[in-house]
Design a protein around this motif. Structure first.
Motif, mmCIF file in Angstrom:
data_model
loop_
_atom_site.group_PDB
_atom_site.id
_atom_site.type_symbol
_atom_site.label_atom_id
_atom_site.label_comp_id
_atom_site.label_asym_id
_atom_site.label_seq_id
_atom_site.Cartn_x
_atom_site.Cartn_y
_atom_site.Cartn_z
ATOM 1 N N TYR A 43 0.825 -1.209 0.000
ATOM 2 C CA TYR A 43 0.000 0.000 0.000
ATOM 3 C C TYR A 43 0.862 1.263 0.000
ATOM 4 O O TYR A 43 1.915 1.297 0.633
ATOM 5 N N SER A 44 0.374 2.307 -0.660
ATOM 6 C CA SER A 44 1.028 3.627 -0.577
ATOM 7 C C SER A 44 0.596 4.312 0.725
ATOM 8 O O SER A 44 -0.340 3.861 1.393
ATOM 9 N N LEU A 45 1.265 5.414 1.058
ATOM 10 C CA LEU A 45 0.891 6.179 2.253
ATOM 11 C C LEU A 45 -0.576 6.583 2.190
ATOM 12 O O LEU A 45 -1.330 6.394 3.151
ATOM 13 N N PHE A 46 -0.995 7.151 1.066
ATOM 14 C CA PHE A 46 -2.382 7.594 0.958
ATOM 15 C C PHE A 46 -3.355 6.419 1.061
ATOM 16 O O PHE A 46 -4.423 6.534 1.637
ATOM 17 N N GLU A 47 -2.954 5.267 0.530
ATOM 18 C CA GLU A 47 -3.836 4.092 0.620
ATOM 19 C C GLU A 47 -3.989 3.632 2.064
ATOM 20 O O GLU A 47 -5.088 3.296 2.505
ATOM 21 N N ILE A 48 -2.882 3.637 2.811
ATOM 22 C CA ILE A 48 -2.967 3.257 4.231
ATOM 23 C C ILE A 48 -3.887 4.214 4.981
ATOM 24 O O ILE A 48 -4.755 3.793 5.750
ATOM 25 N N THR A 49 -3.729 5.513 4.735
ATOM 26 C CA THR A 49 -4.540 6.490 5.481
ATOM 27 C C THR A 49 -6.015 6.420 5.099
ATOM 28 O O THR A 49 -6.873 6.849 5.857
ATOM 29 N N HIS A 50 -6.314 5.856 3.933
ATOM 30 C CA HIS A 50 -7.716 5.724 3.517
ATOM 31 C C HIS A 50 -8.380 4.470 4.090
ATOM 32 O O HIS A 50 -9.580 4.271 3.894
#
Length: 344
Positions: A43-50
């Motif tokens: 996962y990318s950073l933005f994907e984790i935060t979503h």
């Protein structure tokens, strides 16, 4: 709340005497933890935060592994910008890249407003999950400050000198203040939503504002920072302000309605006090020292604690964030040292 919360850090932020010096580390979530690195393969950073479950997991890991006294929400200062119309991408080995940088009146004019429940519900869901079910220490929420956010928005990405940002500020002063107001509105709304969801303290990162001299800070930024903190003061949680290379701005910050000033490693706690800083202080071990031998780490940490413990209301932290090459074992040992030594 289902869990008993250890609120030592909140009491320290308000200048109260505590049984030991509380500690947390900027960028403690992720970075050097192997569990996080495994996640980042998928996962990318933005994907984790979503994904609230994933984001909560990354946020609470350092509390469980290191024994720190607060969790800091895992996300990026760029997280709210898409909601107001900024096309941002976090690029590996570069950082945030803005695909529609701010250049003129129209660019500023068309920036929208954030509606946190609709625009970043995953951030608020992560906070609720952590504070209602998972954490036994307070959660620190955060936001970037207008100058630091604007620097990315105007430069189009990271910068070494912020020349475009400063040129915009000097040449387009009226437009600059309009941009500051829009970003201040976003920060206030975004932070209030974090507090409502359960964040117990807020850190405002003005990471790059040290690029300005004190006179320019007073003219172009202090009024908007004052407004942000005045409005957030009503929420009754501790407010922390942190920036890099900002020694020359410490007395300006001391005037603001903040509770805590975070120091980087360039200015010692004693020097800040001698300059006339009266706020609670947080900081400020150079992260690079954590790559040294334990004897050096211990000596430097005790030296900082000796300075910080001269007055009530001091919180140990690093002078900037954890770097990926700092081992989790070192951070765990460091937390134990801080707690044990400060109880003497």
């Amino acid at each position: 709340m289902s869990k008993q919360i250890n609120d030592t850090i909140i009491r320290a932020y308000y200048g109260e005497k505590t049984d030991y010096t509380p500690a947390w580390f900027m960028r403690q979530a992720g970075r050097s933890q192997k569990e996080y690195r495994e996640l980042k393969k998928k996962y990318s950073l933005f994907e984790i935060t979503h994904h609230p479950e994933l984001c909560a997991y990354v946020t609470r890991l350092p509390v469980e592994h290191y024994g720190v006294d607060a969790a800091i929400l895992y996300k990026d200062i760029m997280s709210p910008l898409p909601a107001i119309g900024i096309d941002v991408e976090i690029k590996k080995n570069i950082g945030p890249v803005i695909h529609n940088p701010i250049r003129n009146f129209q660019d500023v004019e068309k920036l929208g407003k954030i509606n946190p429940e609709a625009d970043v519900p995953y951030v608020l869901d992560t906070i609720r999950l952590l504070t209602e079910e998972q954490l036994s220490v307070p959660l620190i929420g955060f936001s970037g400050a207008p100058f630091t956010l604007a620097s990315y928005m105007i430069e189009g990405g990271p910068s070494k000198n912020y020349n475009k940002t400063k040129a915009f500020m000097y040449k387009e002063s009226e437009l600059w203040f309009a941009l500051m107001d829009k970003l201040a509105d976003m920060v206030i709304t975004y932070v209030k939503a974090q507090i409502k969801a359960g964040a117990k303290a807020i850190q405002i990162f003005d990471s790059w504002v040290g690029a300005l001299n004190a006179a320019d800070y007073r003219t172009y930024l202090k009024p908007v920072m004052n407004r942000i903190f005045q409005e957030l003061k009503e929420e009754n949680v501790p407010l922390i302000l942190f920036g890099i290379g900002a020694r020359h701005l410490l007395l300006e910050w001391n005037d603001l309605p903040v509770d805590v000033i975070g120091l980087d490693w360039r200015t010692s706690i004693t020097e800040a006090r001698q300059m006339g800083v009266t706020k609670v202080l947080q900081g400020n071990l150079d992260p690079a020292i954590l790559l040294s031998n334990w004897e050096t780490i211990e000596k430097r940490t005790k030296g900082i604690l000796d300075e910080g413990m001269q007055e009530n209301g001091y919180v140990f932290n690093l002078g900037h964030g954890v770097t990926p090459d700092i081992t989790p074992a070192t951070l765990k040992k460091l937390t134990e040292l801080i707690h044990n030594y400060s109880q003497k």
